[in-house]
Design a protein around this motif. Structure first.
Motif, short mmCIF file in Angstrom:
data_model
loop_
_atom_site.label_atom_id
_atom_site.label_comp_id
_atom_site.label_asym_id
_atom_site.label_seq_id
_atom_site.Cartn_x
_atom_site.Cartn_y
_atom_site.Cartn_z
N LEU A 221 0.59 -1.16 0.00
CA LEU A 221 0.02 -0.16 -0.11
C LEU A 221 1.02 1.43 -0.06
O LEU A 221 0.55 2.28 -0.76
N GLY A 222 1.89 1.25 0.69
CA GLY A 222 2.85 2.28 0.72
C GLY A 222 3.43 2.67 -0.61
O GLY A 222 3.67 3.73 -1.12
N VAL A 223 3.84 1.60 -1.29
CA VAL A 223 4.70 1.69 -2.50
C VAL A 223 3.53 2.11 -3.61
O VAL A 223 3.70 2.91 -4.38
N LEU B 168 3.02 5.92 -3.00
CA LEU B 168 4.21 6.72 -3.43
C LEU B 168 3.98 6.89 -4.93
O LEU B 168 4.38 7.86 -5.53
N MET B 169 3.70 5.67 -5.89
CA MET B 169 3.75 5.72 -7.00
C MET B 169 2.75 6.67 -7.74
O MET B 169 2.71 7.26 -8.74
N LYS B 170 1.53 6.67 -7.16
CA LYS B 170 0.28 7.56 -7.44
C LYS B 170 0.81 8.89 -7.22
O LYS B 170 0.53 9.83 -7.93
N SER B 171 1.24 9.18 -6.16
CA SER B 171 1.82 10.59 -5.80
C SER B 171 2.89 10.89 -6.76
O SER B 171 3.06 12.15 -7.21
N MET B 172 3.71 10.04 -7.06
CA MET B 172 4.86 10.40 -8.19
C MET B 172 4.20 10.68 -9.55
O MET B 172 4.45 11.66 -10.19
N ASN B 173 3.42 9.82 -10.07
CA ASN B 173 2.55 10.06 -11.17
C ASN B 173 1.90 11.65 -11.20
O ASN B 173 1.95 12.12 -12.33
N ARG B 174 1.33 11.80 -10.03
CA ARG B 174 0.57 13.08 -10.21
C ARG B 174 1.50 14.28 -10.05
O ARG B 174 1.30 15.31 -10.94
#
Length: 74
Positions: free
Chosen positions: A39-41, A44-50
């Motif tokens: 869930l943490g990864v 983080l990936m969703k935030s990075m894409n945003r």
């Protein structure tokens, strides 16, 4: 002796009969830790894409480059 150590010394002999030394599994705690890491990864990936979507990759031409002079010529 702490409360945790006291509980372990009392519970370990009870698990001695059912514990198979040749078969060790991560159990529910391993699943919970793995799920939390997943869930943490994902977060983080969703935030990075945003954040990468907000980045403007257009670079201004350098002042002395040939392409900058060609665009200024009439």
């Amino acid at each position: 002796m702490s409360a945790t150590q006291a509980a372990l010394t009392q519970l370990l002999p009870l698990a001695g009969d059912t514990f198979d030394k040749n078969k060790v599994t991560p159990g529910i705690l391993g699943f919970i830790v793995f799920a939390a890491l997943a869930l943490g990864v994902w977060a983080l990936m969703k935030s990075m894409n945003r954040h990468m979507g907000r980045v403007n990759f257009e670079e201004a031409p350098e002042p002395g480059s040939a392409s900058a002079e060609a665009t200024r010529a009439p």
